[in-house]
Design an enzyme around this catalytic site. Structure first.
Site, PDB file in Angstrom:
ATOM      1  N   VAL A  17      30.077 -24.645  86.776  1.00 22.53           N
ATOM      2  CA  VAL A  17      29.061 -25.671  86.507  1.00 22.53           C
ATOM      3  C   VAL A  17      28.746 -25.745  85.022  1.00 22.53           C
ATOM      4  O   VAL A  17      28.695 -26.842  84.432  1.00 22.53           O
ATOM      5  CB  VAL A  17      27.783 -25.394  87.318  1.00 22.53           C
ATOM      6  CG1 VAL A  17      26.693 -26.407  86.952  1.00 22.53           C
ATOM      7  CG2 VAL A  17      28.064 -25.444  88.806  1.00 22.53           C
ATOM      8  N   LYS A 107      18.707 -22.046  93.139  1.00 26.43           N
ATOM      9  CA  LYS A 107      17.971 -22.176  94.400  1.00 26.43           C
ATOM     10  C   LYS A 107      17.401 -20.847  94.882  1.00 26.43           C
ATOM     11  O   LYS A 107      16.302 -20.798  95.439  1.00 26.43           O
ATOM     12  CB  LYS A 107      18.870 -22.783  95.468  1.00 26.43           C
ATOM     13  CG  LYS A 107      20.171 -22.060  95.670  1.00 26.43           C
ATOM     14  CD  LYS A 107      21.101 -22.807  96.587  1.00 26.43           C
ATOM     15  CE  LYS A 107      22.508 -22.226  96.549  1.00 26.43           C
ATOM     16  NZ  LYS A 107      23.225 -22.579  95.305  1.00 26.43           N
ATOM     17  N   VAL A 134      19.353 -28.166  94.980  1.00 24.65           N
ATOM     18  CA  VAL A 134      19.415 -28.587  96.379  1.00 24.65           C
ATOM     19  C   VAL A 134      20.382 -29.757  96.523  1.00 24.65           C
ATOM     20  O   VAL A 134      20.186 -30.807  95.910  1.00 24.65           O
ATOM     21  CB  VAL A 134      18.029 -29.015  96.906  1.00 24.65           C
ATOM     22  CG1 VAL A 134      18.116 -29.417  98.371  1.00 24.65           C
ATOM     23  CG2 VAL A 134      17.017 -27.896  96.729  1.00 24.65           C
ATOM     24  N   GLY A 136      23.441 -30.449  95.518  1.00 30.04           N
ATOM     25  CA  GLY A 136      24.361 -30.865  94.474  1.00 30.04           C
ATOM     26  C   GLY A 136      23.970 -32.157  93.797  1.00 30.04           C
ATOM     27  O   GLY A 136      22.890 -32.303  93.238  1.00 30.04           O
ATOM     28  N   ILE A 138      23.368 -35.037  95.091  1.00 32.33           N
ATOM     29  CA  ILE A 138      22.541 -35.969  95.858  1.00 32.33           C
ATOM     30  C   ILE A 138      21.126 -36.006  95.282  1.00 32.33           C
ATOM     31  O   ILE A 138      20.455 -34.976  95.212  1.00 32.33           O
ATOM     32  CB  ILE A 138      22.470 -35.563  97.339  1.00 32.33           C
ATOM     33  CG1 ILE A 138      23.874 -35.450  97.936  1.00 32.33           C
ATOM     34  CG2 ILE A 138      21.636 -36.551  98.125  1.00 32.33           C
ATOM     35  CD1 ILE A 138      23.898 -34.872  99.332  1.00 32.33           C
ATOM     36  N   GLY A 189      38.657 -23.376  98.039  1.00 31.04           N
ATOM     37  CA  GLY A 189      37.610 -23.150  97.057  1.00 31.04           C
ATOM     38  C   GLY A 189      36.215 -23.506  97.519  1.00 31.04           C
ATOM     39  O   GLY A 189      35.265 -23.458  96.736  1.00 31.04           O
ATOM     40  N   LYS A 207      17.382 -23.529 100.197  1.00 33.12           N
ATOM     41  CA  LYS A 207      17.179 -24.965  99.982  1.00 33.12           C
ATOM     42  C   LYS A 207      16.087 -25.511 100.891  1.00 33.12           C
ATOM     43  O   LYS A 207      15.291 -26.366 100.486  1.00 33.12           O
ATOM     44  CB  LYS A 207      18.498 -25.702 100.218  1.00 33.12           C
ATOM     45  CG  LYS A 207      19.577 -25.328  99.215  1.00 33.12           C
ATOM     46  CD  LYS A 207      20.940 -25.876  99.597  1.00 33.12           C
ATOM     47  CE  LYS A 207      22.009 -25.469  98.605  1.00 33.12           C
ATOM     48  NZ  LYS A 207      23.366 -25.908  99.007  1.00 33.12           N
ATOM     49  N   GLY A 306      30.125 -28.025  93.926  1.00 33.78           N
ATOM     50  CA  GLY A 306      31.244 -28.250  93.026  1.00 33.78           C
ATOM     51  C   GLY A 306      30.776 -28.475  91.604  1.00 33.78           C
ATOM     52  O   GLY A 306      29.626 -28.861  91.360  1.00 33.78           O
TER      53      GLY A 306
END
Length: 430
Positions: A17, A107, A134, A136, A138, A189, A207, A306
């Protein structure tokens, strides 16, 4: 008019990330500057080991002294993507003490000790943003904190862990066993070398704690969340679900009690009807329903993990925090004014699917039905199949308290005609 002096960003962590955050800051520098009103400058990157070659990362920015980086005093925003409780907690609170706002994807820390972070942000007069913690990419945290701030949220229901959704999806659609599906998730992965946090529900529970706290304006910690993973879900459970016109998902469910005086937060596998939108969420995707009094039912869907999706959420927060910085303002902080208690799992009311191994002889069904009646659990449907002196009995209940169902199961185990309880699964989404 754009300010020429840059806003300085310190990055804690340069894994999947963190590397993507640094890449986007570089490749989209002009766009980000235009959206913020000032350029961004990546002022330093803290890592555990400095010797590793990181493509696209200027080695001069890399340091192993994270504490010195957050104490510099000229840092405007600290981005924390190292995870875990410590040293992340100390680094974040130190950043606030030295004048920086913080964007975090952590988180576990937010669910375990979010209060400490909120308090430190408040004392420093700085922002704490955590959209990436929480689901990703979205957008979920900001809609709950801001878009629905004028409404009353009653329920949050969803799939918030991509690894477990991938595994269950493979078990359902490809007929894979749990171990086989987990191996595939690891190879692609989606699962870590140690998948415990995902498959045992810890990730989803963290979450759920964050979402419940925001949605219901109360403090909910990880320990408040009832947690069950997917390691005990079998191919037989998926087959039973199909016969009912259902599939199995690991759900995070946060609810306000009907009387408004308490909340519940839980994570567990559940059967949901194929007609429910969550049933069609495939692969490693996430989806969350938010039910609000005035807005009604809202659905948020997209990739839940991801590098690029998570980095997208992180940079969205960076833009928001930097805008606040230029305006001399801060965004929403903790809202916990309701102080609602979190009820135990025993108070939760839902439907259940129970599979029993029983003796294949007259009177067994009557015995089982009597036990359910004695514990106040109403039966919806029963399916029995017997052969060679043994039988399976599948009971689907009407809605019942978890505590009543637990007492029923213990009593069933005491019957000499019940050989064993093969599985118990909740039924949601109806």
């Amino acid at each position: 008019m754009m300010r020429t002096r840059p806003l300085k960003v310190a990055l804690l962590g340069c894994g999947v990330v963190g590397t993507e955050v640094a890449r986007i800051m570089t490749t989209h520098a002009d766009d980000l500057a235009a959206r913020i009103g000032a350029p961004l400058e990546l002022a330093g990157i803290a890592v555990r080991r400095s010797g590793k070659v990181r493509d696209g990362i200027d080695p001069a920015l890399v340091t192993t002294d994270a504490t010195a980086l957050v104490k510099r005093g000229d840092i405007d925003v600290v981005v924390e993507v190292i995870g875990g409780i410590e040293p992340a907690r100390t680094l974040i609170t130190t950043a606030f003490e030295h004048g920086a706002s913080v964007v975090s994807a952590n988180k576990a820390l937010l669910a375990e000790d979010g209060t400490t972070l909120y308090d430190a942000a408040g004392r420093g007069g700085r922002d704490l943003y955590f959209e990436a913690a929480v689901a990703g990419a979205i957008p979920l945290v900001r809609p709950l904190r801001e878009s629905l701030a004028g409404d009353r949220v009653d329920r949050v229901l969803g799939i918030v862990n991509g690894t477990t959704n991938f595994i269950l999806d493979r078990m359902d659609t490809a007929g894979s066993g749990y171990s086989e599906a987990l191996d595939e998730a690891t190879a692609l992965g989606y699962a870590e070398a140690d998948p415990t946090a995902d498959v045992e529900g810890f990730d989803a529970a963290a979450k759920a704690a964050i979402l419940a706290g925001i949605a219901f304006h109360t403090r909910v910690r990880l320990d408040d969340v009832h947690r069950e993973g997917i390691t005990e879900v079998t191919s037989a459970d998926l087959a039973s679900a199909k016969r009912m016109g259902c599939t199995v998902k690991l759900l995070a469910i946060c609810e306000r009690a009907a009387d408004g005086r308490s909340v519940t937060a839980r994570v567990h596998p559940a059967m949901i009807p194929l007609s429910h939108p969550l049933a069609s969420v495939r692969e490693a995707y996430n989806a969350v329903f938010v039910e609000a009094e005035a807005a009604g039912q809202l659905m948020f869907y997209g990739p839940g993990a991801g590098g690029p999706p998570t980095a997208s959420a992180v940079l969205g927060d960076v833009v928001a925090v930097c805008r606040n910085r230029l305006a001399g303002a801060t965004g929403p902080g903790e809202s916990a004014y309701t102080r609602l208690p979190v009820s135990p799992m025993g108070d939760v009311v839902t439907r259940y699917h129970i599979s029993l191994d029983v003796a294949d002889k007259p009177g067994v069904l009557a015995q089982v039905a009597t036990v359910f009646a004695e514990h106040g659990v109403s039966i919806d449907t029963v399916r029995q199949k017997g052969k060679d002196g043994e039988a399976s009995l599948v009971v689907v209940t009407h809605r019942a308290h978890d505590a009543a169902l637990s007492g029923t199961v213990e009593a069933l185990r005491g019957l000499d005609t019940v050989r064993g309880v093969a599985s118990i699964m909740r039924v949601e989404g109806e």
